[in-house]
Design a protein around this motif. Sequence first.
Motif, PDB file in Angstrom:
ATOM      1  N   SER A  95       1.089  -8.875   7.667  1.00 15.69           N
ATOM      2  CA  SER A  95       2.254 -10.273   6.572  1.00 15.69           C
ATOM      3  C   SER A  95       3.383 -10.105   7.570  1.00 15.69           C
ATOM      4  O   SER A  95       4.014 -11.102   7.728  1.00 15.69           O
ATOM      5  CB  SER A  95       2.081  -9.728   4.833  1.00 15.69           C
ATOM      6  N   ASP A 135       9.593 -17.084  12.335  1.00 20.82           N
ATOM      7  CA  ASP A 135      11.144 -16.822  12.466  1.00 20.82           C
ATOM      8  C   ASP A 135      11.845 -16.804  13.234  1.00 20.82           C
ATOM      9  O   ASP A 135      12.753 -17.289  13.662  1.00 20.82           O
ATOM     10  CB  ASP A 135      11.886 -16.183  11.078  1.00 20.82           C
ATOM     11  N   ALA A 178       4.923 -13.243   9.460  1.00 21.76           N
ATOM     12  CA  ALA A 178       6.431 -14.026   8.407  1.00 21.76           C
ATOM     13  C   ALA A 178       7.767 -13.692  10.020  1.00 21.76           C
ATOM     14  O   ALA A 178       8.728 -14.947  10.553  1.00 21.76           O
ATOM     15  CB  ALA A 178       7.018 -13.133   7.583  1.00 21.76           C
TER      16      ALA A 178
END
Length: 470
Positions: free
Chosen positions: A365, A373, A369
Amino acid sequence: MTIREFKMPDVGEGLTEAEILKWYVQPGDTVTDGQVVCEVETAKAAVELPIPFDGVVHALLFEEGTTVDVGQVIISVQTGDAGAGAPVQTAAAPVAEAAAAAAPAEEPVAEARQPVLVGYGVSTASTKRRPRKATAATAAQNGTAAPAAPVLPAVPAQPTGERPLAKPPVRKLAKDLGIDLASVVPTGDGGVVTREDVHAAAAAAIAPQAVPAVAAPVAAQAQAQAPVAEAAVTETSARETRIPVKGVRKVTAQAMVGSAFTAPHVTEFITLDVTRTMKLVQELKDDPDLAGLRINPLLLIAKAVLVAIRRNPDVNASWDEAAQEIVLKHYVNLGIAAATPRGLIVPNIKDAHAKTLGELSESLSSLVATARDGKTSPADMQNGTITITNVGVFGVDTGTPILNPGESAILAVGAIKLQPWVHKGKVKPRQVTTLALSFDHRLIDGELGSKFLADIAAVLEHPRRLITWS
């Protein structure tokens, strides 16, 4: 009051340049030690740069979108430290830099010690810099003077009879591509032939009539053909648009070409019933002990790969070309290919073999993420051992993936679809997918590669083996 200079640091693993994406400060702003002043994009990731001293911003020396070599001054700050930092540099700075760059190689230029930023390391390169591409052309079109970074004379080709200067991997690449190094014009510092020079020579050999437009211009051609190169990059018409290849996309392209021509690829396929794995995914999602964790098929596929590596440890290796050795890894840094706005990157989960299912879920995860970004650090993409690429999310059944450089294998996971399947003697609708494993045949022979892929499939067909084989 003095002017202190902050130079572009080496933000990871010997990178030589970075593009300034965004400035967070302007001249006249007050900055403090550790404050982020800009965001830069290297060939691997976007990184925020903190400044290592206090003061007031005196000047920003490069605009956003400019590619800057490591070691070049990017910002100057007025401080109150009378004895610290570099001397005041105003209009005379370009002259001083040009004089320093023109100094003989045997007389290195003295340089003030650069403050070391945490995680960035220290660049040991001299102040000699390679020429900026199309700098003169850009200045001429804008009607302004050339930027502060000096344009050095082109490095001439190797004199006839002398052995070309090149590192062993570059020599190997030239040999694989059938390029005579003596015929390649070097652009590296000190007349060293780089990988880019070899690729440019190969492109010229394949399509000589298109060299001025598509081949990377060498230093000897930079001034003569700069207007043509600049137009080729920026011209947009109703029929086509040319996009500069740089940053992540550039290094990915170079890495894939190098991998394809260096490691002998073999790809094997297997189609399997993953109905039980999909049921387990749903059960884990409903488990209160795993509440808050991201549970998906990729998590169990990653775990299956780790179990298969434990049963076939010889697949987790790398090839040392210089030493002519196979290096067996007793750890697994599991790469996960991620598509981002800046291009494909492959961050890896360090020591994935030692993580529990919950820890692996958290790492996946966080990895996804951070990649979305654009904050993946260069260190997160170093030292991977085996990679998973999930092409199934795009509805693709399978593919023949190219190895991430330095790794032994890459597993492509296809789309999971409801298909007719013979189950317990009857044709029933089952969840089915296809896996494709590409591996380096120098490290993994057909038997080992087949066993490894079959073990991954066996775990996914009967996920209870996640326990019995662990």
